[in-house]
Design a protein around this motif. Structure first.
Motif, PDB file in Angstrom:
ATOM      1  N   ALA A  13       0.610  -1.366   0.677  1.00 35.33           N
ATOM      2  CA  ALA A  13      -0.220  -0.301   0.234  1.00 35.33           C
ATOM      3  C   ALA A  13       0.918   1.559   0.206  1.00 35.33           C
ATOM      4  O   ALA A  13       0.550   2.430  -0.648  1.00 35.33           O
ATOM      5  N   GLN A  14       1.999   1.337   0.909  1.00 33.73           N
ATOM      6  CA  GLN A  14       2.664   2.108   0.873  1.00 33.73           C
ATOM      7  C   GLN A  14       3.764   2.379  -0.613  1.00 33.73           C
ATOM      8  O   GLN A  14       3.525   3.874  -0.945  1.00 33.73           O
ATOM      9  N   ILE A  15       3.965   1.227  -0.867  1.00 32.90           N
ATOM     10  CA  ILE A  15       4.318   1.930  -3.139  1.00 32.90           C
ATOM     11  C   ILE A  15       3.578   2.262  -3.903  1.00 32.90           C
ATOM     12  O   ILE A  15       4.026   2.793  -4.217  1.00 32.90           O
ATOM     13  N   SER A  16       2.520   1.553  -4.146  1.00 27.73           N
ATOM     14  CA  SER A  16       1.670   2.225  -3.952  1.00 27.73           C
ATOM     15  C   SER A  16       0.921   3.333  -3.899  1.00 27.73           C
ATOM     16  O   SER A  16       0.802   4.400  -5.179  1.00 27.73           O
ATOM     17  N   ARG A  17       0.787   3.898  -2.905  1.00 28.69           N
ATOM     18  CA  ARG A  17       0.687   6.188  -2.869  1.00 28.69           C
ATOM     19  C   ARG A  17       1.668   6.137  -2.731  1.00 28.69           C
ATOM     20  O   ARG A  17       1.346   7.470  -3.528  1.00 28.69           O
ATOM     21  N   CYS A  18       2.626   5.850  -2.689  1.00 32.24           N
ATOM     22  CA  CYS A  18       4.206   6.884  -2.841  1.00 32.24           C
ATOM     23  C   CYS A  18       3.821   6.837  -4.646  1.00 32.24           C
ATOM     24  O   CYS A  18       4.363   8.226  -5.445  1.00 32.24           O
ATOM     25  N   LEU A  19       3.923   5.777  -5.489  1.00 32.85           N
ATOM     26  CA  LEU A  19       3.432   5.803  -7.357  1.00 32.85           C
ATOM     27  C   LEU A  19       3.120   6.827  -7.466  1.00 32.85           C
ATOM     28  O   LEU A  19       3.534   8.290  -8.422  1.00 32.85           O
ATOM     29  N   ARG A  20       1.742   7.348  -7.128  1.00 29.85           N
ATOM     30  CA  ARG A  20       0.710   7.520  -7.614  1.00 29.85           C
ATOM     31  C   ARG A  20       1.358   9.207  -6.895  1.00 29.85           C
ATOM     32  O   ARG A  20       0.927  10.334  -7.822  1.00 29.85           O
ATOM     33  N   ARG A  21       1.734   9.386  -6.111  1.00 29.39           N
ATOM     34  CA  ARG A  21       2.255  11.069  -5.660  1.00 29.39           C
ATOM     35  C   ARG A  21       3.217  11.257  -6.095  1.00 29.39           C
ATOM     36  O   ARG A  21       3.422  12.043  -6.440  1.00 29.39           O
ATOM     37  N   ILE A  22       4.192  10.059  -6.621  1.00 36.31           N
ATOM     38  CA  ILE A  22       5.311  10.814  -7.471  1.00 36.31           C
ATOM     39  C   ILE A  22       4.550  11.791  -9.198  1.00 36.31           C
ATOM     40  O   ILE A  22       4.996  12.167  -9.349  1.00 36.31           O
ATOM     41  N   LYS A  23       3.747  10.515  -9.395  1.00 37.95           N
ATOM     42  CA  LYS A  23       3.650  10.802 -10.439  1.00 37.95           C
ATOM     43  C   LYS A  23       2.442  11.624 -10.428  1.00 37.95           C
ATOM     44  O   LYS A  23       2.772  12.663 -11.828  1.00 37.95           O
ATOM     45  N   THR A  24       1.617  12.570  -9.972  1.00 36.86           N
ATOM     46  CA  THR A  24       0.898  12.947  -9.698  1.00 36.86           C
ATOM     47  C   THR A  24       2.158  14.551  -9.492  1.00 36.86           C
ATOM     48  O   THR A  24       2.127  15.714 -10.595  1.00 36.86           O
ATOM     49  N   GLU A  25       2.777  14.811  -8.628  1.00 37.07           N
ATOM     50  CA  GLU A  25       3.971  16.067  -8.786  1.00 37.07           C
ATOM     51  C   GLU A  25       4.918  15.633  -9.829  1.00 37.07           C
ATOM     52  O   GLU A  25       4.641  16.985  -9.999  1.00 37.07           O
ATOM     53  N   GLU A  26       5.095  14.485 -10.439  1.00 39.17           N
ATOM     54  CA  GLU A  26       5.942  15.326 -11.813  1.00 39.17           C
ATOM     55  C   GLU A  26       5.272  15.425 -12.907  1.00 39.17           C
ATOM     56  O   GLU A  26       5.841  16.220 -13.780  1.00 39.17           O
ATOM     57  N   MET A  27       4.188  14.934 -12.833  1.00 40.71           N
ATOM     58  CA  MET A  27       3.421  15.074 -13.991  1.00 40.71           C
ATOM     59  C   MET A  27       2.868  16.975 -13.711  1.00 40.71           C
ATOM     60  O   MET A  27       2.447  17.511 -15.170  1.00 40.71           O
ATOM     61  N   ALA A  28       2.502  17.295 -12.984  1.00 39.64           N
ATOM     62  CA  ALA A  28       2.543  18.921 -12.203  1.00 39.64           C
ATOM     63  C   ALA A  28       3.080  19.338 -13.395  1.00 39.64           C
ATOM     64  O   ALA A  28       2.580  20.583 -13.734  1.00 39.64           O
ATOM     65  N   ASP A  29       4.239  19.550 -13.383  1.00 39.04           N
ATOM     66  CA  ASP A  29       4.892  20.260 -13.817  1.00 39.04           C
ATOM     67  C   ASP A  29       5.247  20.212 -15.497  1.00 39.04           C
ATOM     68  O   ASP A  29       5.946  21.079 -15.996  1.00 39.04           O
ATOM     69  N   ILE A  30       4.891  19.307 -16.018  1.00 40.38           N
ATOM     70  CA  ILE A  30       3.917  19.477 -17.706  1.00 40.38           C
ATOM     71  C   ILE A  30       2.771  19.054 -17.647  1.00 40.38           C
ATOM     72  O   ILE A  30       2.333  19.354 -19.139  1.00 40.38           O
ATOM     73  N   LYS A  31       1.595  20.002 -16.501  1.00 41.75           N
ATOM     74  CA  LYS A  31       0.796  20.291 -17.034  1.00 41.75           C
ATOM     75  C   LYS A  31      -0.298  19.019 -16.620  1.00 41.75           C
ATOM     76  O   LYS A  31      -1.231  19.029 -17.800  1.00 41.75           O
ATOM     77  N   LEU A  32       0.134  17.475 -16.891  1.00 39.12           N
ATOM     78  CA  LEU A  32      -0.548  16.603 -17.484  1.00 39.12           C
ATOM     79  C   LEU A  32      -0.653  15.468 -15.817  1.00 39.12           C
ATOM     80  O   LEU A  32      -0.304  16.315 -14.658  1.00 39.12           O
ATOM     81  N   LYS A  33      -1.367  14.575 -15.378  1.00 35.56           N
ATOM     82  CA  LYS A  33      -2.002  14.498 -14.831  1.00 35.56           C
ATOM     83  C   LYS A  33      -1.458  12.921 -14.535  1.00 35.56           C
ATOM     84  O   LYS A  33      -1.339  12.529 -15.598  1.00 35.56           O
ATOM     85  N   SER A  34      -1.187  11.721 -13.524  1.00 34.16           N
ATOM     86  CA  SER A  34      -0.984  10.625 -13.263  1.00 34.16           C
ATOM     87  C   SER A  34      -1.238  10.002 -14.220  1.00 34.16           C
ATOM     88  O   SER A  34      -0.536   8.602 -14.899  1.00 34.16           O
TER      89      SER A  34
END
Length: 149
Positions: A13-34
């Motif tokens: 669960a922790q790995i899954s949450r972290c991956l979702r959060r990383i995708k969300t944060e990193e994609m925000a830089d280019i104005k896209l979603k996870s």
């Protein structure tokens, strides 16, 4: 056994949450979603695919992939392959904008994997992935049994 269950479920669960959060944060830089990560990554890595093929490669829900592809198409990241005429089962390709976003995404993925793998030897990584693949297959077998009931 209870500790093993707790450790497995909590770490998963922790790995899954972290991956979702990383995708969300990193994609925000280019104005896209996870949700756009898999579409861009696999279309760039593999090449033109149909929505169904993309679902199979990503192992993602068809509705999520369809929404992501629709958004990416409307915003100029991908287009239907102009060499194909059919509306259904048509393949999609990345535009120049989509390719640029996918290349930036690949850099972000590489950086994230490098940080995530710090302190893990290549041998340990191979054993871990083989073990995860076996666990995943075993859990899928259980789920398939539920489907067959």
């Amino acid at each position: 056994m209870q500790q093993r269950f707790r450790t497995f479920t909590l770490l998963s669960a922790q790995i899954s949450r972290c991956l979702r959060r990383i995708k969300t944060e990193e994609m925000a830089d280019i104005k896209l979603k996870s949700g756009h990560v898999s579409c861009l990554h696999y279309l760039h890595e593999i090449g033109p695919m149909t929505a169904k093929e993309l679902c199979e490669v990503c192992e993602e829900d068809k509705a999520n992939i369809s929404r992501s592809m629709e958004y990416l198409e409307q915003n100029g990241y991908l287009i239907p392959d102009p060499e194909e005429t059919g509306r259904y089962k048509r393949r999609y390709i990345l535009t120049e904008k989509g390719t640029e976003a996918a290349m930036l995404l690949d850099e972000k993925i590489e950086r994230t994997l490098a940080i995530a793998g710090e302190g893990v030897s290549e041998e340990d990584r191979l054993v871990m992935y083989a073990s995860l693949a076996r666990i995943s297959a075993n859990l899928q077998r259980i789920c398939d049994e539920y489907d067959n009931k």
